[in-house]
Design a protein around this motif. Structure first.
Motif: not given
Length: 222
Positions: A18, A41-42, A35-38, A106
């Motif tokens: 994170e 791969d952050w 990041q929250q969008s999924k 991803t």
């Protein structure tokens, strides 16, 4: 009794992902939203962003190159679907999977992996066409009834002309197939039609993931 080992390290690893370093040119709000969008791969994508410190705009150039590759390869896949060329379909899926995974995209790489495997007739995720079908034919949903005498259907008291017969439908390439042919291909992995249908499903989902990912990245770089 001693407590199990390793629990804390997993939490620490998640925290590290994170808080990966990203150049200051990208606001924390944009980072958090992506990041929250999924969709990415952050852990992978943030490493790409770090390259922007040495060459400004480098990561965005990589993304733009990838976008061009995707659009071109999707067109090829659609052509290979018409030709039912499973070998080329698998090769195209493998190519895009690698490119997407290298950028951490991803939502695209996962579906391209499906195309790669289905092209080799490997049902690694137990795909079933019957389970994946979202639409229903006129004769199945009960909302429309077909007239055998004049080839029209009735809906809410209004008559409309049907485009295909009761026993026929069209696949993703526009070719008419009979209900028997469609049912035969639904669960028979020995038929190429099963794998073509599986790849069509994966391609549809890959396109959806591509549209969403491209929008999210456009907003990130804006």
């Amino acid at each position: 009794m001693s407590s199990p080992q390793g629990g804390g390290s997993g939490a620490q690893q998640h925290s590290d992902e994170e808080e990966r370093y990203v150049p200051d040119i990208y606001s924390s709000d944009k980072q958090h939203k992506l990041q929250q969008s999924k969709l990415v791969d952050w852990a992978v994508f943030s490493e790409i962003l770090q390259m922007d410190e040495d060459e400004e705009g480098f990561s965005q150039q990589l993304v733009e190159t990838f976008v061009s590759q995707v659009e071109e390869t999707f067109e090829k896949i659609e052509q290979y679907l018409k030709e039912k060329d499973l070998e080329q379909l698998s090769s195209s899926g493998h190519f895009l999977k690698g490119s997407a995974a290298a950028l951490g995209l991803t939502a695209i790489s996962g579906e391209c992996e499906r195309i790669q495997n289905y092209g080799h007739k490997v049902n690694f995720d137990n795909f079933s066409q019957k389970k994946e079908e979202s639409g229903k034919s006129v004769s199945e949903n009960g909302d429309e009834s077909e007239s055998k005498s004049n080839g029209t259907s009735t809906k809410d008291g209004e008559s409309t002309t049907t485009q295909t017969s009761k026993s026929e439908s069209q696949n993703a390439t526009g070719k008419s197939v009979t209900k028997k042919e469609r049912d035969d291909d639904d669960g028979d992995e020995s038929r190429d039609g099963f794998w073509i249908a599986a790849i069509e499903d994966a391609l549809s989902r890959a396109k959806d993931g591509f549209v969403k990912t491209r929008k999210a990245l456009d907003e990130f770089y804006a």
